[in-house]
Design an enzyme around this catalytic site. Structure first.
Site, short mmCIF file in Angstrom:
data_model
loop_
_atom_site.label_atom_id
_atom_site.label_comp_id
_atom_site.label_asym_id
_atom_site.label_seq_id
_atom_site.Cartn_x
_atom_site.Cartn_y
_atom_site.Cartn_z
N HIS A 155 6.74 14.62 6.81
CA HIS A 155 5.86 13.90 5.89
C HIS A 155 4.46 13.61 6.44
CE1 HIS A 155 4.76 11.66 2.44
NE2 HIS A 155 5.93 11.18 2.15
N TYR A 173 7.93 -0.13 -4.99
CA TYR A 173 6.90 0.76 -4.46
C TYR A 173 6.88 2.03 -5.29
CZ TYR A 173 4.34 3.37 -0.79
OH TYR A 173 3.41 4.10 -0.07
N SER A 211 4.49 5.51 -5.47
CA SER A 211 3.40 6.21 -4.81
C SER A 211 2.43 6.79 -5.84
CB SER A 211 3.96 7.33 -3.93
OG SER A 211 2.92 8.03 -3.28
N THR A 238 -2.52 8.36 -0.43
CA THR A 238 -1.74 7.65 -1.44
C THR A 238 -2.13 6.18 -1.49
OG1 THR A 238 0.04 7.14 0.11
CG2 THR A 238 0.24 9.19 -1.16
#
EC number: 3.1.2.22
Length: 803
Positions: A470, A586, A588, A599
């Site tokens: 990531h 949350y 994104s 982001t």
């Protein structure tokens, strides 16, 4: 000693008659071809960088300007107002016979200066235009006169046929929000999940922060925003990703799935050959910047910086901090099969290997009967270990097995040829799809090289998948590459009637090189410990994937609502029914409207969403009342999403303020509390960015089914979703089995119920609930949408197998 033996043999071969000529010819040819490829690549990049730098102008515009100046000079006109005469005086005097040459050089220099000034002006004008975000804040379907004017001006200044990085110099920098606005928005976001006492205490801490520390920290951020390309992205990469000491597996990586219902060929080597070839075609287009930049509304460009590290990239572990190693080029892939590592070249002397040649190489690996060496089989488990542990072991590994380690870390990407099948099955569709997701996210803990930018996973029945690291980029970048790969390997490259790649094998290709690992004894125990930890982490993940096929984007669009907001509010209802309480959520959102943006967080659990959820659980509330509250909640979510995209979010600003406070050794109880929060519901939408590559009408099953990620909290959920065409939504849910508070399958049932309950608020959606309940809710296969497809290949003439 082996090197000396090889050297003697080499020197002896040069002394025999004709041997030197026979040896030198191919060596010189390979050196020549290698140099030729390198120079072509460098010249191509130089030319592409030049074209990017002068965009939206072009080299032809300079030629036109130079010709116009020469014509004006011939007509005894001076467009430079005397500047060319000044330039001629500064040029060397080569004699009277070169007077005309001095004039031409003066005209060329003046044209170049004028051309550069015009390009700079265009860049500044385009950057100012792209700094306008009023279009984001307008109601859906409406466009004001200023926005129409803005669109027209952007079209004028944007130029034609942009390359991937053409807009990079014109993108605005991400703004630093007002610290007062950020704190106000933060307090608003936590109000629904805090008690009155906790909220009052948080508000006191916030006011103390604004009074004592905020202005100083904000000043440093504004200074950085002026000096750096982006005030937060590099810190986000370093402190969130590279300085994290947690294992990458499950905690950081994410996965992408293959087609859900279709496998183009059951031959593992053939599918690998086409997929690898398609990925390398994408890399070729990327190197030549032939991938068009992503444009919102067909006009507003997004930042393309993250594309640079898709290939030839490895995250190298460090004791305190990892770093990203990116190579300009790589001519091979690293392959793992049954505990053995191989190096497979991807290029012949002249070009990229054909899909059929790559299939041949992968088949050779599958047919290789040699066993794995001791501890080699589980070596990759080290990449799933805590980063500090892996960094220390890697030092020894680099000393003892440098060549093999370099072959893996220097590869274009990693390929895992799994020995087991995966994907949807008729016998147990729900369980098989869950197992498929788990295999992509974690595998067996030792069959993925988690440090690589991505691992291509090819199962024994031809099913594909990606495991993606990531830190180097976010999901839309790898998703864009994956869409191209699936469409290219299936529709453009295709397969023969017997399932093989098209074309012919190349018997002259050397066999794949088996990598030899000389593992010191002290590493053996580290491998065993890493494998034990990876298995514990892998077995603790509960993955659940289900396609919801009762309605999709087309129905939501008919309701005049945002599809993403529709799902987010439904998720709030589902989570409340699952846990009986609200939690920080949350979602994104991308900030790629700005240079090097990544982001931002949308805090989806709003007061408006909570009011809607309470109304839905209150039997005294009528459907019209609930529908009105739902629309208010959707509008609020849309406002938060647009604010996040335009650089006015909450979390990245607070994160950057916290980093500055740590650099300055300032203690802020408010910022410490903010960054101790737990996200018990982490969500993300997987965007479909290239629908033109897929024919969803004639081939509705040839659409990617998205991907997923692990939960952000030990007692929380990770939920991702993708709109497959117009009438299906696929959900990917993850949680920890060790938690008594979560159950991925239970949340999946609540999500489906919530979607149906929300849809029934609309007159057009009431029949969904009646149809669903009339079919028998106890049939989980219908609930997951598995029976919505026939077992024959509808509307397709290509070789394919269902399930």
């Amino acid at each position: 000693m082996a090197e000396a033996h090889q050297a003697v043999g080499f020197r002896t071969s040069l002394t025999s008659d004709g041997a030197e000529v026979e040896l030198s010819a191919p060596v010189l040819q390979e050196i020549y071809l290698s140099g030729l490829r390198s120079w072509k690549r460098h010249l191509s990049r130089f030319w592409n960088d030049f074209l990017t730098g002068v965009f939206p102008a072009s080299p032809l515009s300079w030629l036109f300007l130079f010709s116009a100046i020469q014509l004006a000079w011939f007509l005894q006109l001076d467009p430079s107002l005397g500047l060319m005469e000044k330039i001629k005086e500064l040029l060397p005097d080569w004699g009277g016979q070169h007077h005309g040459l001095r004039g031409v050089l003066a005209a060329a220099l003046f044209a170049s200066c004028l051309w550069g000034t015009l390009i700079f002006t265009l860049h500044v004008a385009l950057r100012l235009l792209l700094s306008y975000h009023g279009w984001l804040l307008e109601p859906h379907g409406a466009m004001s006169s200023p926005t129409k004017t803005w669109l027209a001006l952007v079209r004028i200044f944007s130029g034609r046929h942009p390359m991937l990085f053409s807009y990079q110099r014109s993108l605005p920098r991400q703004p630093v929000p007002s610290v007062q606005d950020t704190v106000r928005k933060y307090l608003e976001s936590v109000r629904p999940v805090l008690s009155d006492e906790d909220f009052d205490w948080t508000a006191v801490l916030a006011q103390e922060f604004l009074r004592l520390q905020a202005s100083l920290l904000q000043w440093y951020l504004r200074l950085k925003s002026w000096w750096a390309s982006n005030y937060v992205s590099d810190w986000w990469e370093e402190f969130v990703y590279l300085r994290s000491r947690n294992p990458l597996m499950v905690n950081s990586n994410y996965y992408m799935m293959d087609f859900l219902y279709v496998t183009p060929t059951p031959l593992q080597a053939a599918r690998a050959g086409n997929a690898v070839h398609a990925l390398l075609l994408y890399r070729h287009r990327l190197n030549r910047q032939e991938i068009p930049p992503t444009l919102l509304m067909g006009m507003r460009p997004l930042c393309s910086a993250q594309y640079e590290k898709i290939f030839n990239t490895t995250r190298i572990p460090g004791v305190q901090k990892d770093y990203i190693r990116h190579l300009h080029d790589s001519q091979h892939v690293a392959v793992f099969h049954r505990g053995r590592f191989f190096r497979v070249g991807t290029h012949s002397r002249n070009s990229l290997l054909s899909p059929r040649a790559l299939e041949q190489q992968f088949q050779r690996i599958l047919d290789d009967p040699s066993p794995a060496c001791p501890h080699e089989e589980h070596l990759a488990a080290l990449t799933a270990a805590p980063r500090g542990t892996w960094a220390q072991v890697r030092r020894s590994l680099k000393t003892q097995a440098a060549e093999a380690l370099e072959a893996v870390e220097g590869a274009a990407f990693f390929v895992s040829l799994d020995a087991e099948p995966a994907g949807l099955t008729r016998e147990d569709p729900a369980a098989s799809l869950d197992a498929y997701a788990h295999a992509l996210l974690a595998g067996r803990g030792h069959d993925r090289w988690f440090d690589k930018s991505f691992t291509l996973i090819v199962f024994s029945n031809g099913k594909l998948g990606l495991s993606v690291e990531h830190s180097w980029a976010d999901c839309p970048i790898s998703g864009h590459m994956w869409e191209f790969t699936l469409a290219t390997e299936c529709f453009q490259l295709g397969y023969s009637t017997d399932g093989h790649c098209k074309g012919h094998p190349d018997p002259t290709l050397p066999r794949p090189q088996r990598l030899q690992w000389d593992l010191p004894d002290q590493i053996h125990s580290s491998i065993s410990l890493a494998l034990r930890g990876a298995k514990i982490l892998s077995e603790n993940v509960d993955c659940h994937v289900f396609p919801f096929s009762l309605f999709g984007k087309s129905f939501i669009r008919r309701c005049h609502l945002s599809s993403d907001s529709f799902i987010q509010i439904a998720l709030q209802l589902a989570h409340f029914r699952d846990r009986g309480q609200f939690c920080l959520t949350y979602e994104s959102a991308m900030t790629r409207l700005f240079l090097e943006g990544r982001t931002e967080t949308v805090r989806s659990c709003t007061r408006e969403a909570c009011n809607f959820v309470r109304a839905m659980e209150d039997k005294e509330k009528t459907d019209p009342q609930c529908l009105a509250l739902f629309r208010v909640a959707v509008d609020k979510h849309q406002a938060l999403l647009k604010a996040a995209m335009s650089g006015q979010g909450v979390d990245r600003h607070l994160f950057a303020l916290y980093v500055v406070s740590r650099f300055l050794h300032l203690q802020s109880p408010f910022l410490t509390q903010v960054h101790s929060e737990q996200w018990q519901l982490s969500t993300s939408q997987i965007p479909v960015q290239q629908m033109h590559l897929f024919d969803v009408h004639n081939y509705p099953d040839y659409v990617s089914s998205g991907g997923g990620f692990g939960p952000a909290d030990d007692h929380g959920y990770g939920v991702s979703y993708i709109f497959m065409g117009d009438d299906m939504i696929t959900f990917h849910i993850s949680s920890k089995k060790s938690s008594t508070k979560t159950d991925s399958h239970r949340l999946g049932q609540h999500i489906e119920d919530a979607l149906l309950d929300v849809a029934s608020l609309f007159q057009a959606g009431q029949h969904f609930k009646r149809r669903f309940r009339g079919s028998g809710k106890e049939d989980s296969r219908h609930r997951c949408g598995f029976l919505s497809r026939q077992t024959g290949a509808s509307k397709t003439s290509m070789t394919s197998t269902y399930f």
